[in-house]
Every structure is written in structure tokens, then in C-alpha cells.
Design a protein around this motif. Structure first.
Motif, PDB file in Angstrom:
ATOM      1  N   CYS A 288      -8.644   5.259  -2.507  1.00  0.00           N
ATOM      2  CA  CYS A 288      -7.180   5.287  -2.453  1.00  0.00           C
ATOM      3  C   CYS A 288      -6.528   4.163  -3.240  1.00  0.00           C
ATOM      4  O   CYS A 288      -5.317   3.958  -3.150  1.00  0.00           O
ATOM      5  N   MET A 289      -7.316   3.428  -4.023  1.00  0.00           N
ATOM      6  CA  MET A 289      -6.790   2.278  -4.738  1.00  0.00           C
ATOM      7  C   MET A 289      -6.812   2.515  -6.246  1.00  0.00           C
ATOM      8  O   MET A 289      -7.788   2.984  -6.795  1.00  0.00           O
TER       9      MET A 289
ATOM     10  N   LEU B 241      -1.689   1.626  -3.905  1.00  0.00           N
ATOM     11  CA  LEU B 241      -2.270   2.656  -3.047  1.00  0.00           C
ATOM     12  C   LEU B 241      -1.741   4.030  -3.422  1.00  0.00           C
ATOM     13  O   LEU B 241      -0.552   4.218  -3.647  1.00  0.00           O
TER      14      LEU B 241
ATOM     15  N   ILE C 206      -9.688  -1.605   2.913  1.00  0.00           N
ATOM     16  CA  ILE C 206      -9.151  -0.296   2.542  1.00  0.00           C
ATOM     17  C   ILE C 206     -10.213   0.421   1.726  1.00  0.00           C
ATOM     18  O   ILE C 206     -10.859  -0.172   0.859  1.00  0.00           O
TER      19      ILE C 206
ATOM     20  N   TRP D  76      -2.524  -7.634   2.625  1.00  0.00           N
ATOM     21  CA  TRP D  76      -1.241  -6.949   2.503  1.00  0.00           C
ATOM     22  C   TRP D  76      -0.269  -7.594   3.465  1.00  0.00           C
ATOM     23  O   TRP D  76      -0.513  -7.654   4.676  1.00  0.00           O
TER      24      TRP D  76
ATOM     25  N   LYS E 127       2.008   4.428   0.972  1.00  0.00           N
ATOM     26  CA  LYS E 127       1.743   4.892  -0.395  1.00  0.00           C
ATOM     27  C   LYS E 127       2.614   4.089  -1.359  1.00  0.00           C
ATOM     28  O   LYS E 127       3.788   3.832  -1.088  1.00  0.00           O
TER      29      LYS E 127
ATOM     30  N   CYS F 270      -7.921  10.338   0.309  1.00  0.00           N
ATOM     31  CA  CYS F 270      -7.426  10.694  -1.026  1.00  0.00           C
ATOM     32  C   CYS F 270      -8.241  11.824  -1.633  1.00  0.00           C
ATOM     33  O   CYS F 270      -8.486  11.865  -2.832  1.00  0.00           O
TER      34      CYS F 270
END
Length: 87
Positions: free
Chosen positions: A83-84, A18, A79, A72, A40, A60
Motif C-alpha cells: 500500500c506504499m 499511501l 504498514i 505517522w 489514503k 491494496c
């Protein structure tokens, strides 16, 4: 997607890092129930091989409507893809 190439549709489940702290959601929308905040730098595992279309969400620095089903620390959720960074 900003950070890295997403796994191909026929690929095995992948891992992603992330790029910032994000909320793990029950469904692919920012109005869905929060299941936790993933920090993060954390690494999540995808639950399947592709993204799903969901609600548009700015994260992001990007407006994104693709979300990934992930796990997770034993918790499943979604998610936003922006952001990945896939490994």
C-alpha cells in the motif's frame, strides 16, 4: 511491490504515500495492536531503510508479507508494503 520502487537498503530513510487507508500496527502482522488508521494519500516516513518480513496480509489487492516500520503524526508502527508508493 506494486506501487513503486522501494528505497535501496543503503538509502536514507524515505517517505511514502499511501494508496488506500490502512491500519498502522504495533508489529508487522494484521493481528497486532492497531495504533490508528492512516488515510489514503497520507505521507509516512520510514523509520529505517528496509522492509521486514511479517505475516502475509492482503491489502491494496495484493497478498504481501513485507512491512515497513513507519512514523505517522508522531506514532511509530508498521504498514504493509503493498500500500506504499515511495517518493
Amino acid at each position: 511491490m506494486v506501487a513503486g520502487a522501494a528505497p535501496a537498503a543503503t538509502a536514507a530513510p524515505a517517505k511514502a504515500k499511501l494508496l488506500e487507508s490502512v491500519t498502522l500496527r504495533a508489529k508487522p502482522t494484521n493481528r497486532s495492536t492497531a495504533r490508528g488508521v492512516v488515510p489514503k494519500g497520507a505521507v509516512v516516513s520510514t523509520n529505517d531503510t528496509g522492509s521486514v518480513a511479517g505475516a502475509t496480509y492482503k491489502a491494496c489487492g495484493v497478498k504481501e508479507k513485507l512491512w515497513y516500520p513507519v512514523t505517522w503524526k508522531g506514532t511509530k508502527g508498521y504498514i504493509v508494503a503493498a500500500c506504499m508508493q515511495f517518493k
